[in-house]
Design a protein around this motif. Structure first.
Motif, PDB file in Angstrom:
ATOM      1  N   LEU A  40     -33.127  46.904  37.177  1.00  0.00           N
ATOM      2  CA  LEU A  40     -33.685  46.841  38.524  1.00  0.00           C
ATOM      3  C   LEU A  40     -32.602  47.019  39.583  1.00  0.00           C
ATOM      4  CD1 LEU A  40     -36.296  43.944  38.184  1.00  0.00           C
ATOM      5  CD2 LEU A  40     -36.754  46.383  38.491  1.00  0.00           C
ATOM      6  N   VAL A  41     -31.439  46.436  39.331  1.00  0.00           N
ATOM      7  CA  VAL A  41     -30.328  46.616  40.269  1.00  0.00           C
ATOM      8  C   VAL A  41     -29.956  48.084  40.379  1.00  0.00           C
ATOM      9  CG1 VAL A  41     -27.884  46.123  40.688  1.00  0.00           C
ATOM     10  CG2 VAL A  41     -29.397  44.295  39.907  1.00  0.00           C
ATOM     11  N   ALA A  65     -27.112  56.727  37.213  1.00  0.00           N
ATOM     12  CA  ALA A  65     -27.461  55.322  36.925  1.00  0.00           C
ATOM     13  C   ALA A  65     -27.812  55.137  35.454  1.00  0.00           C
ATOM     14  CB  ALA A  65     -28.630  54.899  37.813  1.00  0.00           C
ATOM     15  N   ALA A  66     -28.586  56.057  34.895  1.00  0.00           N
ATOM     16  CA  ALA A  66     -28.957  55.948  33.489  1.00  0.00           C
ATOM     17  C   ALA A  66     -27.729  56.066  32.588  1.00  0.00           C
ATOM     18  CB  ALA A  66     -29.966  57.038  33.133  1.00  0.00           C
ATOM     19  N   LEU A  93     -36.653  54.630  30.782  1.00  0.00           N
ATOM     20  CA  LEU A  93     -37.485  54.203  31.906  1.00  0.00           C
ATOM     21  C   LEU A  93     -36.685  54.175  33.208  1.00  0.00           C
ATOM     22  CD1 LEU A  93     -39.627  51.358  30.291  1.00  0.00           C
ATOM     23  CD2 LEU A  93     -40.382  53.653  30.968  1.00  0.00           C
ATOM     24  N   LEU A  94     -35.429  53.744  33.099  1.00  0.00           N
ATOM     25  CA  LEU A  94     -34.571  53.727  34.285  1.00  0.00           C
ATOM     26  C   LEU A  94     -34.424  55.132  34.857  1.00  0.00           C
ATOM     27  CD1 LEU A  94     -32.518  52.551  36.275  1.00  0.00           C
ATOM     28  CD2 LEU A  94     -30.779  52.714  34.476  1.00  0.00           C
ATOM     29  N   LEU A  95     -34.217  56.095  33.977  1.00  0.00           N
ATOM     30  CA  LEU A  95     -34.084  57.478  34.431  1.00  0.00           C
ATOM     31  C   LEU A  95     -35.373  57.978  35.072  1.00  0.00           C
ATOM     32  CD1 LEU A  95     -32.587  60.149  34.635  1.00  0.00           C
ATOM     33  CD2 LEU A  95     -33.271  60.633  32.267  1.00  0.00           C
ATOM     34  N   ILE A 100     -38.483  59.143  40.069  1.00  0.00           N
ATOM     35  CA  ILE A 100     -39.726  59.018  40.842  1.00  0.00           C
ATOM     36  C   ILE A 100     -39.479  58.337  42.184  1.00  0.00           C
ATOM     37  CG2 ILE A 100     -41.988  57.914  40.924  1.00  0.00           C
ATOM     38  CD1 ILE A 100     -42.150  58.317  37.887  1.00  0.00           C
ATOM     39  N   VAL A 101     -38.789  57.191  42.157  1.00  0.00           N
ATOM     40  CA  VAL A 101     -38.601  56.453  43.405  1.00  0.00           C
ATOM     41  C   VAL A 101     -37.648  57.177  44.348  1.00  0.00           C
ATOM     42  CG1 VAL A 101     -39.098  54.233  42.340  1.00  0.00           C
ATOM     43  CG2 VAL A 101     -36.735  55.013  42.456  1.00  0.00           C
TER      44      VAL A 101
END
Length: 250
Positions: A40-41, A65-66, A93-95, A100-101
């Motif tokens: 989440l961070v 990030a991933a 999921l992080l990727l 998306i966001v």
């Protein structure tokens, strides 16, 4: 309008480096935080980059990030390898969520920009209408519109010419397009030419003059909405001139 460019080097650098720095900062806490909280961070970092950068920067931030989440925060640490299936799913999921966001953040920023621009356009139109309704002289309305056109269209300058139709200038038309008509030849522009451009002023069906726009050559034309507002402002100037009963051509 936006001030943001798709390949802004600063935004791209932030998209690449920010996730690395945050993931590295989480290393001392990786035994205390859950994998979900760490992810989440990292998502927050991606959103921040996308909100202040570009869509390309947001996508790069999601990939970065991933990758660094895998390297620093999943076992075996310090390697781009994941042994745990649950952690692998978290990285994927992080990727996906990051992509998306980041896209949503860019879209929200663009919508905010559109709202601000539309508000400014409405203010310009309302002010010129108010001046005419309050009995302002047509010269005052013309001068107000002239100043507004400079900011609205990003011009170097602008002047109003009464009556004359001398010369062949590219013309900002009522549909917001920029055209040059010479005999049977018609040219449409996607960017400002290196000559003055005219925006004709009519009132009550009569021609009163034209605003001669002095653009920055080679710059892309403003958004269609801005061009249409410019046409509407010129029409209000024409109405003020016609109401005052000034002489006209044709």
């Amino acid at each position: 309008m936006s001030g943001y460019r798709l390949h802004d080097p600063t935004a791209l650098l932030a998209g690449l480096v920010a996730p690395f720095l945050v993931a590295r900062a989480l290393v001392p806490f990786r035994t205390e935080l859950s994998v979900t909280n760490e992810a989440l961070v990292m998502v927050v970092v991606v959103v921040a980059v996308a909100a202040f950068g570009t869509s390309a920067a947001g996508a790069l931030a999601a990939l970065s990030a991933a990758a660094w989440f895998d390297f620093f925060l999943t076992r075996p640490y310090g390697r781009f390898v994941i042994d745990n299936g649950e952690e692998m799913l978290t990285v994927v999921l992080l990727l996906v969520v990051g992509l998306i966001v980041s896209r949503l953040a860019v879209r929200v920023r663009r919508l905010r920009t559109v709202v601000v621009a539309d508000t400014a356009h409405l203010t310009s139109l309302r002010e010129s209408a108010r001046m005419a309704e309050d009995g302002g002289s047509p010269e005052e309305v013309v001068e107000y519109v002239r100043r507004e056109l400079v900011g609205l269209l990003g011009l170097r300058g602008c002047r109003f010419q009464y009556g004359s139709l001398v010369g062949h200038f590219p013309r900002l038309e009522h549909d917001g397009g920029l055209w040059l008509r010479r005999g049977d030849r018609i040219t449409q522009y996607a960017e400002w030419p290196d000559v003055e451009t005219e925006l004709r002023v009519f009132g009550g069906g009569h021609y009163y003059g034209r605003f001669l726009l002095d653009p920055l050559p080679g710059r892309p034309l403003p958004p269609e909405e801005a061009c249409l507002v410019a046409v509407a402002l010129a029409a209000q100037a024409g109405t003020a001139l016609d109401t005052a009963g000034l002489s006209h051509q044709g």
